[in-house]
Scaffold this motif. Sequence first.
Motif, mmCIF file in Angstrom:
data_model
loop_
_atom_site.group_PDB
_atom_site.id
_atom_site.type_symbol
_atom_site.label_atom_id
_atom_site.label_comp_id
_atom_site.label_asym_id
_atom_site.label_seq_id
_atom_site.Cartn_x
_atom_site.Cartn_y
_atom_site.Cartn_z
ATOM 1 N N THR A 20 2.467 2.653 1.576
ATOM 2 C CA THR A 20 1.143 2.194 1.980
ATOM 3 C C THR A 20 0.249 3.346 2.441
ATOM 4 O O THR A 20 -0.959 3.289 2.268
ATOM 5 C CB THR A 20 1.245 1.124 3.073
ATOM 6 N N TRP A 33 -10.974 -5.329 -1.883
ATOM 7 C CA TRP A 33 -9.839 -5.734 -2.720
ATOM 8 C C TRP A 33 -10.049 -7.197 -3.042
ATOM 9 O O TRP A 33 -9.879 -8.064 -2.185
ATOM 10 C CB TRP A 33 -8.526 -5.505 -2.009
ATOM 11 N N LYS A 39 -8.752 -14.421 -2.615
ATOM 12 C CA LYS A 39 -9.479 -13.901 -1.449
ATOM 13 C C LYS A 39 -10.019 -12.514 -1.750
ATOM 14 O O LYS A 39 -9.639 -11.873 -2.725
ATOM 15 C CB LYS A 39 -8.576 -13.860 -0.229
ATOM 16 N N ILE A 41 -10.492 -8.895 0.401
ATOM 17 C CA ILE A 41 -10.143 -8.126 1.600
ATOM 18 C C ILE A 41 -11.165 -7.003 1.681
ATOM 19 O O ILE A 41 -11.295 -6.205 0.750
ATOM 20 C CB ILE A 41 -8.704 -7.594 1.498
ATOM 21 N N ALA A 46 -8.743 -3.924 7.181
ATOM 22 C CA ALA A 46 -8.187 -5.144 6.588
ATOM 23 C C ALA A 46 -7.300 -4.799 5.388
ATOM 24 O O ALA A 46 -6.247 -5.426 5.180
ATOM 25 C CB ALA A 46 -9.310 -6.089 6.183
ATOM 26 N N ASN A 49 -3.995 -3.561 6.694
ATOM 27 C CA ASN A 49 -3.209 -4.701 7.180
ATOM 28 C C ASN A 49 -2.555 -5.454 6.025
ATOM 29 O O ASN A 49 -1.389 -5.842 6.105
ATOM 30 C CB ASN A 49 -4.078 -5.665 7.998
ATOM 31 N N ALA A 50 -3.307 -5.665 4.954
ATOM 32 C CA ALA A 50 -2.764 -6.353 3.782
ATOM 33 C C ALA A 50 -1.625 -5.543 3.163
ATOM 34 O O ALA A 50 -0.607 -6.108 2.760
ATOM 35 C CB ALA A 50 -3.863 -6.601 2.755
ATOM 36 N N ARG A 53 1.589 -6.015 5.172
ATOM 37 C CA ARG A 53 2.301 -7.266 4.878
ATOM 38 C C ARG A 53 3.106 -7.145 3.585
ATOM 39 O O ARG A 53 4.145 -7.772 3.430
ATOM 40 C CB ARG A 53 1.325 -8.432 4.799
#
Length: 122
Positions: A20, A33, A39, A41, A46, A49-50, A53
């Motif tokens: 990442t 994104w 969705k 991003i 953000a 964060n994605a 995950r």
Amino acid sequence: MGSRKEFVKKINEAFAKCDTKFIADNVTDDIQWKIVGEKTISGRHAFENALGRMKLGGPMQITVVDFISGKDKTVVEGIVEIKIEPGKIKEYAFCDIYVFKDSDTTKFKELRTYISQIKKQK
């Protein structure tokens, strides 16, 4: 254009390895994104964060089928295998469109992802 193609190959390898940091280091602060049909991003925080995950599933197998590269866009088509749980893998066909800040940089400002699960034939 060869260097842009090589760069996008490295981005896909980073996605596969859940690297990442490498991915986040190569986006603009105003990254968008767009996961089409799901969705959007917005912004580096953000986006990071994605990506965090994403690590939960662990490394994945990505097979690139095709690249198309232009002045400020590169399109990647492929198959990704994601571990859902131990011993269970799902396959998805994907198409990612990377839109770069300008023609002279590797930083991308937009990533549009089209993804669809591949259903097993009975």
